[in-house]
Design an enzyme around this catalytic site. Sequence first.
Site, PDB file in Angstrom:
ATOM      1  CD  GLU A   1      12.288   5.144   8.790  1.00  0.00           C
ATOM      2  OE1 GLU A   1      12.343   5.442   9.812  1.00  0.00           O
ATOM      3  OE2 GLU A   1      12.139   5.159   7.539  1.00  0.00           O
TER       4      GLU A   1
ATOM      5  CE  LYS B   1      -2.067   2.671   2.937  1.00  0.00           C
ATOM      6  NZ  LYS B   1      -2.092   3.825   2.257  1.00  0.00           N
TER       7      LYS B   1
ATOM      8  CB  VAL C   1      -6.296   0.105   1.631  1.00  0.00           C
ATOM      9  CG1 VAL C   1      -4.932  -0.846   1.357  1.00  0.00           C
ATOM     10  CG2 VAL C   1      -7.247  -0.288   0.307  1.00  0.00           C
ATOM     11  N   GLY C   2      -4.937  -0.014   4.761  1.00  0.00           N
ATOM     12  CA  GLY C   2      -4.153  -0.139   5.729  1.00  0.00           C
ATOM     13  C   GLY C   2      -4.400  -0.761   6.505  1.00  0.00           C
TER      14      GLY C   2
ATOM     15  N   GLY D   1      -4.337   3.288  -1.458  1.00  0.00           N
ATOM     16  CA  GLY D   1      -6.180   3.661  -0.916  1.00  0.00           C
ATOM     17  C   GLY D   1      -5.726   4.283   1.097  1.00  0.00           C
TER      18      GLY D   1
ATOM     19  CB  CYS E   1      12.179   9.780   8.611  1.00  0.00           C
ATOM     20  SG  CYS E   1      13.115   8.428   8.082  1.00  0.00           S
TER      21      CYS E   1
ATOM     22  N   GLY F   1      -5.458   4.672   4.874  1.00  0.00           N
ATOM     23  CA  GLY F   1      -5.062   3.322   5.951  1.00  0.00           C
ATOM     24  C   GLY F   1      -5.625   3.081   6.612  1.00  0.00           C
TER      25      GLY F   1
END
Length: 487
Positions: A258, A183, A219-220, A214, A292, A216
Amino acid sequence: MTAASHAVADLSEVRDRDHLYIDGAWVEPNGTGRTDVESPSTEKVVASVVNGDDVDTDRAVQAAHRAFREWSETPRDERIAAVERLAAALDSRRNALGGLIASEVGMPLEQATTAQATMPVGVLEATARAAKSYEWEESVGNSLVVRQPAGVVAAITPWNFPLHQIAAKVGPALVAGCTVVLKPSAVAPLNGFAFAECVAESGIPPGVFNLVPGRGSVVGEAMVSHPLVSVVSLTGSVESGARVGQVAAQGIKRVCLELGGKSANVLLDDADLDTAIPSAVSQAFVNSGQACNALSRLLVPRRLLAGVEERLVAEVGRIVVGDPFEPGVTMGPVVNAAQRESVREHIGGALRSGARLIAGGAEAPPGLATGYYLSPTVFSDVTSEMPIAQEEVFGPVLVVQPYDDEDGAVTIANSTPFGLSGGVWSADRARALSVAHRLRTGQVKINGVRTRDHFDAPFGGYGLSGLGRELGRFGIDEFTEVTSILG
């Protein structure tokens, strides 16, 4: 954007996407919604993509589950060769991928081509090399310890370095013998479709890799909670990581997270400032600070503070903010209006808490009223108690924290709940290493080295920066289970 800049940018990948990639084919979605992809430099929609739903997610996971047995039993040399072909397929599209990511993320075209479109190739190549020397079996006493493929992997990737993060998850999962459902970020999903096309070109069997874009929350969540998913690998916010951990725990799934960072770059008193300051600015403001592992805190000996500030202001003044497709631009916009507003709120909070602004501020540079632009910003006299020293801004903001001695520098560096990256500068490498050993962080860069030059080294964090490691043999570890064969 000038006509000349249009002429050099390959925007062939910037187009609508109407199908999902499931079980080796481009298929109609069950989901009915679409996501518009907005250019952060023009504020205009440049493409739209279909959204999958929980039914599409189940189709993809079922396909990955069916493909797992055959792929996991495919000889490792063949799996490694498939990842090498995938790297070559991506490399052949480098210019188009650079134009694509400049369009949907806003990184200047030259940087997007040399970093965003090149790093995933390097990651896949390094993963293939690591797999060739990986210790798949070892003798421990009278036992044989075997690393086996973990199963179906749910890979959830971010928008800031999207292709790099896709490669860092998919590559090691495939060489380990796992199958994958990806995703991509809803903010920058187009590159995920280009990656899926490269998978198809590489001859990777149906079901081994699947793409379901999609939201989160739809779909997530469906991926992470699916009973046939064995491993979840997410790169995203701390909040997203906490939610993934919560949902995955209900199914006792392995997770690799992460997450964020607030990384310290420590200048020791013998550092070569002519080299260190340009590097510090580069590593803080890359991708408009949307990294990040950005070194967003610069720790400076108090007696050198005035001189460092002067150098920083001059170096930041050399940053050219503007349209990512214009020649000579070195910093583009942030990704969208919400991100710009978030950064502005951090800047306002820093001013209210007493940080001293020495460059930039909350407004865009002159002449950039359209697009989500911000000025590169530097605060000094920042203390560890200030929110700007503790919270990830994810934008073009560098904070300078003075310290009195080496112990004080280490204390300040370790004073946040994050621990993803860091840096140490010294003319004496042994001294730099001594400080590096004391930093509570997953990666430390000595004298300005870059993560992208060391794809065989592990990448990941302590504390709120996450769980597990990516890249090299450590990245492969995340997608294997260990079997001890006794006797």
